[in-house]
Design a protein around this motif. Structure first.
Motif, mmCIF file in Angstrom:
data_model
loop_
_atom_site.group_PDB
_atom_site.id
_atom_site.type_symbol
_atom_site.label_atom_id
_atom_site.label_comp_id
_atom_site.label_asym_id
_atom_site.label_seq_id
_atom_site.Cartn_x
_atom_site.Cartn_y
_atom_site.Cartn_z
ATOM 1 N N VAL A 28 -27.808 58.045 -13.663
ATOM 2 C CA VAL A 28 -27.045 57.611 -12.503
ATOM 3 C C VAL A 28 -27.068 58.653 -11.388
ATOM 4 C CG1 VAL A 28 -24.792 58.499 -13.265
ATOM 5 C CG2 VAL A 28 -24.902 56.506 -11.735
ATOM 6 N N VAL A 29 -27.144 59.942 -11.734
ATOM 7 C CA VAL A 29 -27.217 60.970 -10.693
ATOM 8 C C VAL A 29 -28.468 60.773 -9.850
ATOM 9 C CG1 VAL A 29 -27.463 63.442 -10.245
ATOM 10 C CG2 VAL A 29 -25.813 62.648 -11.945
ATOM 11 N N ASP A 30 -29.581 60.505 -10.489
ATOM 12 C CA ASP A 30 -30.821 60.256 -9.749
ATOM 13 C C ASP A 30 -30.697 59.001 -8.889
ATOM 14 O OD1 ASP A 30 -32.030 62.487 -10.859
ATOM 15 O OD2 ASP A 30 -32.982 61.356 -12.482
ATOM 16 N N GLN A 57 -19.200 65.451 -16.418
ATOM 17 C CA GLN A 57 -20.546 65.995 -16.227
ATOM 18 C C GLN A 57 -21.244 65.363 -15.028
ATOM 19 O OE1 GLN A 57 -22.360 65.344 -20.061
ATOM 20 N NE2 GLN A 57 -21.037 66.842 -21.075
ATOM 21 N N VAL A 58 -21.136 64.041 -14.892
ATOM 22 C CA VAL A 58 -21.731 63.366 -13.732
ATOM 23 C C VAL A 58 -21.057 63.843 -12.452
ATOM 24 C CG1 VAL A 58 -22.011 61.144 -12.561
ATOM 25 C CG2 VAL A 58 -22.521 61.335 -15.006
ATOM 26 N N ALA A 59 -19.723 63.952 -12.477
ATOM 27 C CA ALA A 59 -18.992 64.401 -11.293
ATOM 28 C C ALA A 59 -19.416 65.812 -10.885
ATOM 29 C CB ALA A 59 -17.492 64.349 -11.560
ATOM 30 N N GLU A 60 -19.532 66.697 -11.866
ATOM 31 C CA GLU A 60 -19.931 68.078 -11.567
ATOM 32 C C GLU A 60 -21.331 68.138 -10.961
ATOM 33 O OE1 GLU A 60 -17.407 70.417 -15.050
ATOM 34 O OE2 GLU A 60 -19.333 69.465 -15.529
ATOM 35 N N ARG A 61 -22.238 67.361 -11.527
ATOM 36 C CA ARG A 61 -23.614 67.371 -11.011
ATOM 37 C C ARG A 61 -23.666 66.832 -9.587
ATOM 38 N NH1 ARG A 61 -27.747 69.649 -9.752
ATOM 39 N NH2 ARG A 61 -29.763 68.601 -9.905
ATOM 40 N N LEU A 62 -22.937 65.766 -9.313
ATOM 41 C CA LEU A 62 -22.917 65.211 -7.960
ATOM 42 C C LEU A 62 -22.270 66.175 -6.977
ATOM 43 C CD1 LEU A 62 -22.039 61.482 -8.722
ATOM 44 C CD2 LEU A 62 -24.234 62.379 -7.909
ATOM 45 N N ALA A 63 -21.236 66.874 -7.415
ATOM 46 C CA ALA A 63 -20.602 67.871 -6.547
ATOM 47 C C ALA A 63 -21.587 68.981 -6.199
ATOM 48 C CB ALA A 63 -19.359 68.445 -7.218
ATOM 49 N N ALA A 267 -28.546 51.670 -4.539
ATOM 50 C CA ALA A 267 -29.414 51.508 -3.377
ATOM 51 C C ALA A 267 -29.263 50.119 -2.766
ATOM 52 C CB ALA A 267 -30.868 51.758 -3.779
ATOM 53 N N GLU A 268 -29.144 49.097 -3.631
ATOM 54 C CA GLU A 268 -28.987 47.729 -3.125
ATOM 55 C C GLU A 268 -27.666 47.579 -2.352
ATOM 56 O OE1 GLU A 268 -31.313 47.412 -7.034
ATOM 57 O OE2 GLU A 268 -29.714 48.649 -6.185
ATOM 58 N N THR A 269 -26.615 48.199 -2.864
ATOM 59 C CA THR A 269 -25.319 48.130 -2.181
ATOM 60 C C THR A 269 -25.387 48.809 -0.819
ATOM 61 O OG1 THR A 269 -24.120 48.101 -4.287
ATOM 62 C CG2 THR A 269 -22.877 48.772 -2.340
#
Length: 301
Positions: A28-30, A57-63, A267-269
């Motif tokens: 999801v990060v990608d 983990q996802v939140a940290e990576r996006l931050a 991407a569609e959104t």
């Protein structure tokens, strides 16, 4: 006297102040990076099957990638004040200052069985986050009486800074709910929860990734979602907003923007959002989503 903004003005303002909800799946990060510009506001849901660490983990990576991140801290997935303090410290270390606190669908892991308990603990420890969102329910919750959801919103309002509406496909119900929230004296800015133009086939493919148990709960709560998406012409996000615009555009309704449920069709959104803005603007721009931390107040005629 200054002319009141038109329905198109209200739609343009709503579509310019958005945040995007994603599920903490592998990759999801990608997908966020491919679909959204750096600085966009992204909320990361909590998955009982994956555990709260997946969300963090996802939140940290996006931050790290300079997104404005809002992790969901589902109360029933936190086993007590010690774990909450640990999560708070971890988020602060990542530069994350915003959270969304639902009760969650999991069985209680320990001390907390509702969002209010976590919210009260955060207040007791000195309001460690600049933004704390809570959920509102335009449609009845399948497992909780309306009187209880209304009382819970009232009880939580003093601990929160933002109210996010759950899914609805009925513009009249949405508008009526917003007015009732204000009549009850709850003045938190509202983000209107809106599913984007989701593809049914991909939504079905997402179900196993969310988890079998969670998929069952999702369908129980949103049984009409698939039918609405599958029906030709059955759901048009802009049409829903347009029909609710006379209420959403009122100054006294304090609408802060949109919370877009992407179901990881990110991407569609975003392509849909940009296309609608281009149409409303006649190609003039205003395509970058702006922060939604404060309500911009609009009138509509």
């Amino acid at each position: 006297m200054m002319a009141r903004p038109t329905r198109a003005d209200v739609l343009r303002a709503l579509l310019s102040r958005v945040r995007y909800e994603v599920l903490p799946t592998a990759g999801v990060v990608d997908e966020v990076c491919a679909g959204l510009p750096s600085g966009a506001t992204v909320t990361v849901t909590a998955s009982p099957s994956k555990g709260l660490d997946a969300t963090l983990q996802v939140a940290e990576r996006l931050a790290e990638l300079r997104y404005d991140v809002v992790p969901h801290l589902a109360a029933r997935m936190i086993d007590g004040p010690g774990r909450l303090a640990e999560i708070t410290s971890r988020l602060h270390s990542a530069g994350i200052t915003k959270v969304f606190v639902p009760g969650g669908d999991a069985d209680p892991a320990g001390a907390y069985d509702c969002a209010l308990q976590v919210l009260a603990e955060l207040t007791r420890t000195g309001h460690p986050f600049t933004e704390i969102g809570i959920a509102g329910y335009p449609e009845s919750h399948p497992a909780i009486n309306d009187d209880l959801t209304i009382q819970a919103m009232w009880d939580k309002r003093s601990h929160a800074t933002l109210l996010v509406s759950n899914l609805t496909f009925d513009p009249h119900l949405l508008a009526s709910w917003v007015r009732r929230v204000r009549t009850r004296g709850v003045q938190l800015p509202i983000l209107v929860g809106l599913p984007g133009p989701v593809e049914r086939a991909r939504l079905l493919r997402m179900a196993p990734k969310i988890g079998v148990g969670e998929s069952a709960r999702f369908l129980a709560k949103n049984g009409g979602l698939f039918a609405r998406i599958a029906a030709p012409g059955g759901y048009d996000p802009l049409r829903l907003l347009g029909r609710a615009a006379p209420t959403l555009g009122r100054e006294d309704m304090h609408i802060a923007g949109l919370h877009l449920f992407t179901f990881n069709q990110i991407a569609e959104t975003e392509t849909w959002r940009v296309a609608q803005l281009e149409r409303l603007d006649g190609g003039r721009g205003h395509l970058v989503a702006r922060p939604v931390t404060r309500a911009q107040e609009w009138g509509v005629r």
